[in-house]
Design a protein around this motif. Structure first.
Motif, short mmCIF file in Angstrom:
data_model
loop_
_atom_site.label_atom_id
_atom_site.label_comp_id
_atom_site.label_asym_id
_atom_site.label_seq_id
_atom_site.Cartn_x
_atom_site.Cartn_y
_atom_site.Cartn_z
N ARG A 1 0.85 -1.19 0.00
CA ARG A 1 0.00 0.00 0.00
C ARG A 1 0.89 1.24 0.00
NH1 ARG A 1 -5.10 1.37 2.23
NH2 ARG A 1 -5.36 -0.77 2.95
N LEU A 2 0.46 2.24 -0.74
CA LEU A 2 1.16 3.53 -0.69
C LEU A 2 0.61 4.33 0.48
CD1 LEU A 2 1.30 4.51 -4.48
CD2 LEU A 2 3.15 3.60 -3.05
N VAL A 3 1.51 4.94 1.24
CA VAL A 3 1.13 5.74 2.40
C VAL A 3 1.85 7.08 2.33
CG1 VAL A 3 0.70 3.73 3.85
CG2 VAL A 3 2.99 4.77 3.82
N PRO B 1 5.89 3.31 -0.32
CA PRO B 1 5.22 2.05 0.02
C PRO B 1 5.18 1.84 1.54
CG PRO B 1 6.81 1.70 -1.74
CD PRO B 1 7.05 3.07 -1.20
N GLU B 2 4.11 1.25 2.01
CA GLU B 2 3.95 1.02 3.44
C GLU B 2 5.06 0.13 4.00
OE1 GLU B 2 0.20 0.03 6.36
OE2 GLU B 2 0.44 -1.21 4.57
N SER B 3 5.50 -0.85 3.22
CA SER B 3 6.56 -1.74 3.69
C SER B 3 7.83 -0.96 4.00
CB SER B 3 6.85 -2.83 2.65
OG SER B 3 7.15 -2.24 1.39
N ALA B 4 8.17 0.00 3.12
CA ALA B 4 9.35 0.83 3.36
C ALA B 4 9.12 1.78 4.53
CB ALA B 4 9.69 1.61 2.10
N ALA B 5 7.93 2.36 4.61
CA ALA B 5 7.62 3.30 5.69
C ALA B 5 7.72 2.64 7.05
CB ALA B 5 6.23 3.88 5.48
N LEU C 1 -3.26 6.62 2.77
CA LEU C 1 -3.82 7.40 1.66
C LEU C 1 -5.21 6.86 1.34
CD1 LEU C 1 -0.82 7.86 -0.79
CD2 LEU C 1 -2.10 9.69 0.32
N ASP C 2 -6.19 7.73 1.39
CA ASP C 2 -7.58 7.34 1.13
C ASP C 2 -7.84 7.40 -0.37
OD1 ASP C 2 -10.22 6.67 1.39
OD2 ASP C 2 -10.88 8.65 2.07
N GLU C 3 -7.20 6.49 -1.09
CA GLU C 3 -7.32 6.42 -2.55
C GLU C 3 -7.38 4.96 -2.96
OE1 GLU C 3 -7.68 9.11 -4.21
OE2 GLU C 3 -6.73 10.71 -3.04
N GLU C 4 -8.25 4.64 -3.93
CA GLU C 4 -8.35 3.25 -4.39
C GLU C 4 -7.03 2.76 -4.96
OE1 GLU C 4 -11.54 2.68 -7.09
OE2 GLU C 4 -13.12 3.15 -5.63
#
Length: 305
Positions: A166-168, A243-247, A261-264
């Motif tokens: 997931r992108l954050v 990416p969430e994994s990196a974050a 991020l509230d995006e599909e």
């Protein structure tokens, strides 16, 4: 119709060089001999393959088609050679991988380190490419394996899903957005961003999303890795989409706030792309098998898209 492998290899060299002379040099031929071979190949195919002028050579439409087939043929020849080396079917060979930014900088180095340590006869050419170039590279045979995030629309490829990320949004601790649990991309655009380098797949993807909003992405600085993005965010230089994994990994050692991020499009399916899994050499199939357990994914269904 008979094809000489040496002629196909020569044609590839010329197509990938700025001139016939340079291509001939790579094939260890004189320009005259190379020109004669190309003319004979054109005569056999009944099609002109090259436009030649003082600036070099350009491929005709027929030349483009031949280049695609020639690359595939020569790659299969290399596969055949590697299958019968002294190392064994999966312990020797050369693998060319086109991958997105996250794969190149995050998880592939660790996976490849262990994989190559066990296979001294395998070499890897790992290149970061944009999504469209990854798809094109696998389709035309210039890459054995593609690694991509997000939806894939490419007829003739097998798509092997192996993980989800997931992108954050990463922000400094006391940033105005730090109290939010979710945020829309549009609401982040009033602040300056820390972005990846030009040509990275994530930066290109984000710019596309921003353009769809009719906005512009304000980049204060561009860096070469997710770790560098997080360092800049931590010190208050800007905010960054990663990416969430990196974050999560970098937040263990850095003072960051991570916001969903509230995006599909923020949920990203990671996939491996191949032309034909069964036709790949043993070393490539072994790498695919290595990546699947590393991600915890189920074995692929091998269904062409």
């Amino acid at each position: 119709m008979h094809f000489d492998l040496a002629d196909l290899r020569l044609f590839i060299h010329i197509a990938e060089s700025p001139s016939l002379t340079q291509g001939a040099k790579r094939a260890f031929l004189s320009p005259a001999a190379a020109s004669a071979r190309i003319k004979a190949l054109e005569s056999q195919l009944g099609s002109r393959l090259l436009y030649r002028d003082n600036r070099g050579v350009d491929l005709t439409p027929a030349g483009q088609r031949l280049l695609q087939h020639a690359r595939l043929i020569m790659r299969q020849v290399e596969y055949l050679k590697n299958e019968f080396t002294a190392y064994g079917a999966d312990a020797a060979g050369h693998i060319r991988i086109f991958a997105n930014t996250t794969a190149v900088t995050e998880f592939l180095p660790e996976v490849l380190a262990g994989f190559l340590a066990q296979r001294p006869g395998v070499t890897v050419d790992l290149q970061e490419r944009l999504s469209r170039d990854i798809v094109r590279g696998v389709l035309d045979g210039s890459s054995d394996l593609g690694i991509i995030a997000g939806p894939v629309n490419a007829s003739g490829l097998q798509v092997l899903h192996f993980s989800t990320d997931r992108l954050v949004l990463a922000v400094p601790r006391n940033h105005p957005l730090s109290t939010l649990k979710h945020v829309k991309l549009k609401d982040t655009l009033r602040y300056q961003h820390v972005g990846l380098h030009e040509g990275s797949t994530l930066l290109s993807f984000l710019r596309e999303q921003v353009e769809h909003l009719g906005e512009t992405l304000s980049l204060r600085i561009q860096v070469s890795s997710f770790e560098a993005v997080c360092r800049m965010v931590e010190t208050g230089v800007g905010i960054g989409v990663i990416p969430e994994s990196a974050a999560k990994r970098h937040s263990r050692t850095m003072d960051l706030t991570i916001i969903e991020l509230d995006e599909e499009w923020a949920i990203r399916e990671r996939s491996m792309l191949v032309r034909d899994l069964d036709a790949l050499p043993g070393c490539v199939r072994a790498l695919i098998d290595t990546l699947l357990p590393a991600s915890g994914a189920e074995p692929p269904s091998n269904t062409p898209t």
